[in-house]
Design a protein around this motif. Structure first.
Motif: not given
Length: 359
Positions: A288, A290, A320, A342
């Protein structure tokens, strides 16, 4: 017999009152535009929260401002709102006889214009805000954040208990007015038109001709501006008029597309849409990305990313998948409408309580 038929024909032509189908159609036009635009903004915010997240957070205020410019433009130039003008209608000041009626191109008098704007723009905005407040209070009541015996809690519950009856009375008022309009007992299909001191009528041939010639006359009859203040006022007026004209042109071209979007994403069609657009579930993301301003995830999986303590009352965000303390994430989502990690747009209803095997 022929004289009776001629009398009926003349009366029907002279009567400029629109049918119930016309007035309901123009009412539903702007009602369909709002949720369609809201869905477009939601897609943009979810695709890029950093750049378009503010559009989702301030959608009601931005939509109200644009609606204000649009309606003021049409009411002052065509004596009708955008949707009324779209269906060939105009607003007629109550008390005006057929001979003393103003042309639609003259616009509404200032008093009736601002009354119309208040009921067309400000009242729907306040109604939307009230509905959101009621929804948030119901969620807060279900989660029992305040003690049951607190005065604030009792007030909230009394307000929530009274709201359905107030809303039913409001909707019933509109229903009774529409029934009277259908039966020919009233000149207004909506009580808001009566409060604004106007009624709806069809555009006449003279109105259409005047509206077609008005832009040409405005471009020819431009007086030279003298003072600096007049120049600034003229520039601001042109800018606002340009924005309103752009909005009206865009809505006129895209109104059917927006109505299609509203129909496509309505709750009644979700089962059909799912069957048509069913796709296999994608695999989970490998990593992911960030945001720079997002808090770092703690190393221990039992620690809340917000308070940095062992989680209490584990709650997951459906948007999320991250888990927090309930109180931490509830207050954060309620204030920011986004996931703390997120940045995805998130609402309180996306909080899901987790139950461990021990419980």
């Amino acid at each position: 017999m022929a004289e009776h038929g001629a009398h009926i024909t003349t009366a029907s032509v002279a009567d400029d009152q629109p049918s119930i189908f016309e007035v309901v159609a123009q009412d539903s036009l702007m009602t369909a535009v709002r949720p369609a635009l809201q869905h477009v903004v939601k897609v943009l915010a979810e695709s890029n929260p950093t750049h378009y997240g503010f559009l989702w957070r301030w959608f009601d205020e931005i939509f109200t401002l644009l609606d204000l410019l649009l309606q003021q433009h049409y009411l002052s130039r065509t004596s009708a709102s955008f949707s009324e003008n779209f269906y060939g209608l105009k607003r007629i000041v109550m008390g005006d006889t057929h001979k003393s009626q103003r042309l639609a191109s003259a616009g509404l008098p200032k008093k009736h214009l601002w009354k119309s704007i208040m009921f067309l723009v400000l009242l729907p905005y306040m109604k939307v805000k009230l509905e959101k407040l009621v929804a948030s209070l119901r969620e807060e009541d279900e989660y029992s954040i305040h003690p049951p015996s607190s005065r604030r809690k009792r007030f909230y519950r009394a307000f929530l208990a009274a709201y359905p009856f107030v809303n039913m009375a409001w909707e019933g008022w509109f229903l009774v007015q529409q029934l009277q309009y259908i039966l020919g007992k009233a000149q207004h299909h909506s009580p808001l038109l009566r409060l604004a001191g106007v009624r709806l009528g069809r555009l006449t041939v003279q109105d259409i001709q005047a509206l077609e010639h008005k832009p040409a006359e405005a471009s020819v009859m431009q007086e030279p501006v003298r003072s600096v203040s007049e120049k600034i006022k003229s520039a601001l007026k042109k800018a606002v008029g340009g924005v309103a004209l752009s909005l009206s042109t865009g809505l006129s071209l895209g109104v059917f597309f927006l109505q299609f979007l509203d129909w496509w994403y309505s709750s009644e069609n979700q089962e059909t849409i799912k069957s048509l657009t069913a796709l296999p579930t994608p695999p989970p993301p490998v990593h992911l990305d960030y945001n720079s301003d997002s808090p770092l995830l703690p190393k221990m999986k039992t620690v809340c990313p917000l308070c940095r303590k062992t989680r209490v009352n584990d709650t997951v965000l459906a948007t999320s998948g991250y888990v927090f303390c309930y109180r931490c994430v509830f207050h954060y989502v309620r204030s920011h409408q986004a996931c703390p990690i997120t940045g995805y747009p998130t609402e309180v209803q996306h909080l899901i309580k987790l139950y461990s095997p021990e419980n």
